[in-house]
Design a protein around this motif. Structure first.
Motif, PDB file in Angstrom:
ATOM      1  N   ASN A 233       0.813  -1.216   0.000  1.00 22.01           N
ATOM      2  CA  ASN A 233       0.000   0.000   0.000  1.00 22.01           C
ATOM      3  C   ASN A 233       0.850   1.272   0.000  1.00 22.01           C
ATOM      4  O   ASN A 233       0.344   2.353   0.303  1.00 22.01           O
ATOM      5  CB  ASN A 233      -0.934  -0.007   1.215  1.00 22.01           C
ATOM      6  CG  ASN A 233      -1.953  -1.136   1.137  1.00 22.01           C
ATOM      7  OD1 ASN A 233      -2.532  -1.375   0.067  1.00 22.01           O
ATOM      8  ND2 ASN A 233      -2.156  -1.829   2.241  1.00 22.01           N
ATOM      9  N   TYR A 234       2.111   1.113  -0.356  1.00 25.54           N
ATOM     10  CA  TYR A 234       3.036   2.244  -0.397  1.00 25.54           C
ATOM     11  C   TYR A 234       3.732   2.294  -1.758  1.00 25.54           C
ATOM     12  O   TYR A 234       3.979   1.256  -2.390  1.00 25.54           O
ATOM     13  CB  TYR A 234       4.106   2.119   0.696  1.00 25.54           C
ATOM     14  CG  TYR A 234       3.567   2.275   2.094  1.00 25.54           C
ATOM     15  CD1 TYR A 234       3.788   3.447   2.821  1.00 25.54           C
ATOM     16  CD2 TYR A 234       2.823   1.260   2.694  1.00 25.54           C
ATOM     17  CE1 TYR A 234       3.286   3.594   4.115  1.00 25.54           C
ATOM     18  CE2 TYR A 234       2.316   1.404   3.978  1.00 25.54           C
ATOM     19  CZ  TYR A 234       2.553   2.576   4.678  1.00 25.54           C
ATOM     20  OH  TYR A 234       2.047   2.727   5.941  1.00 25.54           O
ATOM     21  N   ASN A 235       4.010   3.507  -2.193  1.00 30.39           N
ATOM     22  CA  ASN A 235       4.862   3.686  -3.367  1.00 30.39           C
ATOM     23  C   ASN A 235       6.312   3.429  -2.969  1.00 30.39           C
ATOM     24  O   ASN A 235       6.769   3.908  -1.927  1.00 30.39           O
ATOM     25  CB  ASN A 235       4.740   5.116  -3.910  1.00 30.39           C
ATOM     26  CG  ASN A 235       3.347   5.424  -4.427  1.00 30.39           C
ATOM     27  OD1 ASN A 235       2.862   4.794  -5.357  1.00 30.39           O
ATOM     28  ND2 ASN A 235       2.684   6.398  -3.802  1.00 30.39           N
ATOM     29  N   VAL A 236       7.020   2.677  -3.794  1.00 28.44           N
ATOM     30  CA  VAL A 236       8.449   2.428  -3.579  1.00 28.44           C
ATOM     31  C   VAL A 236       9.185   2.900  -4.831  1.00 28.44           C
ATOM     32  O   VAL A 236       9.121   2.263  -5.877  1.00 28.44           O
ATOM     33  CB  VAL A 236       8.736   0.940  -3.306  1.00 28.44           C
ATOM     34  CG1 VAL A 236      10.234   0.726  -3.067  1.00 28.44           C
ATOM     35  CG2 VAL A 236       7.922   0.443  -2.117  1.00 28.44           C
ATOM     36  N   ILE A 237       9.846   4.048  -4.711  1.00 26.08           N
ATOM     37  CA  ILE A 237      10.539   4.654  -5.845  1.00 26.08           C
ATOM     38  C   ILE A 237      12.036   4.355  -5.723  1.00 26.08           C
ATOM     39  O   ILE A 237      12.699   4.859  -4.813  1.00 26.08           O
ATOM     40  CB  ILE A 237      10.319   6.179  -5.894  1.00 26.08           C
ATOM     41  CG1 ILE A 237       8.834   6.509  -5.757  1.00 26.08           C
ATOM     42  CG2 ILE A 237      10.910   6.750  -7.163  1.00 26.08           C
ATOM     43  CD1 ILE A 237       7.966   5.950  -6.850  1.00 26.08           C
ATOM     44  N   PRO A 238      12.585   3.531  -6.637  1.00 24.47           N
ATOM     45  CA  PRO A 238      14.011   3.193  -6.526  1.00 24.47           C
ATOM     46  C   PRO A 238      14.898   4.236  -7.216  1.00 24.47           C
ATOM     47  O   PRO A 238      14.575   4.731  -8.292  1.00 24.47           O
ATOM     48  CB  PRO A 238      14.091   1.845  -7.247  1.00 24.47           C
ATOM     49  CG  PRO A 238      12.997   1.904  -8.267  1.00 24.47           C
ATOM     50  CD  PRO A 238      11.903   2.765  -7.686  1.00 24.47           C
ATOM     51  N   TYR A 239      15.999   4.555  -6.562  1.00 25.10           N
ATOM     52  CA  TYR A 239      17.045   5.403  -7.146  1.00 25.10           C
ATOM     53  C   TYR A 239      18.329   4.563  -7.166  1.00 25.10           C
ATOM     54  O   TYR A 239      18.831   4.179  -6.110  1.00 25.10           O
ATOM     55  CB  TYR A 239      17.256   6.663  -6.308  1.00 25.10           C
ATOM     56  CG  TYR A 239      16.088   7.626  -6.312  1.00 25.10           C
ATOM     57  CD1 TYR A 239      16.068   8.729  -7.155  1.00 25.10           C
ATOM     58  CD2 TYR A 239      15.003   7.432  -5.449  1.00 25.10           C
ATOM     59  CE1 TYR A 239      15.001   9.623  -7.146  1.00 25.10           C
ATOM     60  CE2 TYR A 239      13.930   8.313  -5.439  1.00 25.10           C
ATOM     61  CZ  TYR A 239      13.939   9.410  -6.293  1.00 25.10           C
ATOM     62  OH  TYR A 239      12.881  10.281  -6.278  1.00 25.10           O
ATOM     63  N   THR A 240      18.837   4.282  -8.351  1.00 27.14           N
ATOM     64  CA  THR A 240      19.962   3.358  -8.507  1.00 27.14           C
ATOM     65  C   THR A 240      21.296   4.100  -8.499  1.00 27.14           C
ATOM     66  O   THR A 240      21.428   5.148  -9.149  1.00 27.14           O
ATOM     67  CB  THR A 240      19.815   2.560  -9.819  1.00 27.14           C
ATOM     68  OG1 THR A 240      18.536   1.922  -9.833  1.00 27.14           O
ATOM     69  CG2 THR A 240      20.901   1.498  -9.935  1.00 27.14           C
TER      70      THR A 240
END
Length: 412
Positions: A233-240
């Motif tokens: 129920n959460y946005n998970v925005i990856p930064y590589t």
């Protein structure tokens, strides 16, 4: 023979030229901070040593192309397969992760510190529950190992003794080191490689453990449908390859690489008021979780890899503030809680705000008021102390000491 001395003179001339050029560039680079220090200095003779120390710090912090030299030095150390830098200030484990450590012969006696925590709990009102939350050390027992010759600081053993003494005093404890390897998160991904903090997904797991622990203390569960503790129920925005932490800033990225960073925030509707104050700086923000409790500056700033203000970990709650007050406007009848914490707990507390009504945070390093007095005078259901194993030192337990009375205005 003439050519021989000519070459020597030329070499000496070039060396002096480079040295003079570098000195001039350093003077230019540090002139502003030194001027500021001198302008605000107290020129009494008794303060001379302090002024000299401040100027020395200005010069050391503003070396021309400082981090270029840091990276070059770290690269040389990596070419030599070394596992430590700066006389073991930062070391590398067998998985390539960086650690702060020091030479120790055994755990530190923290009896006095645990007694202070017990006294804090004793000062609270009858209706206010009290819990110590022990966040994990980066040296994960059962997983982390050091190469031969690398010292171990006994942080975990120190934390064991600290918690044992709290339990003897009847203090409720939650040890987040337990179950860490069964969290479902790969062991290599529990902590950042270049930073001493846990990763944001690990902090989210800890939030779930904390909610489960609280459900055992209250008749009404905080998240009965397991909605708020479900990462789906959460946005998970990856930064590589995006983050160089506090340890990496000391060694350079060529020594241990860089880190990925995940920004996690709710998909569901939220509505917050967020107040913070440190020294003379204070602000109030309102809106959704991502508008009020997050700052995107560290994620958007360019060309500031080694700038402390661009530390990605402090995206949550604007980092370490003296005092913080978070109001969840969508849950007015929930628990009112307070945390006395270090930086490791910040993202975990951010997520906990989704299931409580109000959260107060105090960082003992930056809060200038009397912590026990504030806790006694504030309407609270639960008080938590959460200081990680590496921070079990006097600085984080100033209870009962003479402090300057601080000012706090609620964000209501």
């Amino acid at each position: 023979m003439h050519n021989f001395f000519a070459k020597k003179r030329m070499t000496a001339f070039l060396f002096i030229l480079v040295l003079a050029t570098f000195s001039i560039l350093n003077i230019i680079h540090s002139f502003g901070p030194m001027k500021k220090t001198l302008a605000s200095a107290d020129y009494r003779f008794s303060n001379a040593k302090g002024i000299i120390n401040e100027l020395d710090a200005d010069i050391n912090e503003h070396v021309f192309e400082k981090f270029g030299f840091v990276e070059a030095y770290g690269y040389l150390q990596s070419l030599m397969w070394k596992n430590e830098e700066n006389n073991f200030e930062v070391v590398k484990d067998t998985e390539g992760k960086l650690h702060y450590t020091y030479f120790a012969t055994g755990p530190t006696d923290t009896t006095e510190l645990s007694d202070r925590v017990a006294e804090l709990g004793a000062q609270l009102g009858a209706k206010t529950k009290f819990t110590y939350v022990m966040t994990p050390d980066k040296y994960v027992r059962g997983y982390t190992t050091f190469p031969e010759g690398i010292p171990y600081n006994f942080n975990n053993e120190t934390a064991d003794g600290f918690l044992d003494h709290l339990k003897q005093n009847g203090i409720d404890t939650l040890d987040l080191r337990e179950g860490l390897l069964e969290s479902g998160i790969p062991a290599k991904d529990l902590f950042f490689t270049t930073d001493h903090h846990w990763k944001i997904k690990t902090a989210f797991w800890a939030f779930g453990q904390l909610v489960h622990h609280l459900d055992g203390l209250y008749n009404k569960p905080l998240d009965p449908d397991h909605y708020f503790t479900d990462i789906g129920n959460y946005n998970v925005i990856p930064y590589t390859d995006f983050f160089i932490g506090s340890q990496g800033r000391k060694t350079g990225k060529f020594f241990a690489g860089d880190d990925d960073f995940d920004l996690i925030y709710p998909k569901f509707k939220t509505n917050y008021s967020f107040y913070f104050k440190t020294g003379e700086t204070e602000a109030t923000l309102n809106g959704r979780f991502e508008d009020a409790l997050l700052t995107t500056y560290p994620l958007n700033v360019k060309g500031a890899t080694y700038d402390l203000t661009a530390d990605k970990y402090f995206t949550y709650l604007y980092g370490n503030q003296g005092i913080v007050h978070v109001v969840n406007k969508d849950n007015p009848n929930g628990l009112k809680v307070m945390f006395i914490k270090d930086s490791l707990a910040v993202p975990m507390i951010s997520f906990l705000s989704t299931v409580v009504s109000e959260v107060y945070l105090i960082d003992p390093r930056y809060y200038t008021g009397d912590i026990i007095d504030f806790a006694k005078k504030t309407d609270l259901d639960h008080v938590f102390v959460s200081i990680s194993p590496q921070d079990l030192v006097d600085e984080f337990f100033p209870y009962g000491k003479n402090k300057v009375e601080g000012q706090f205005t609620s964000s209501k």
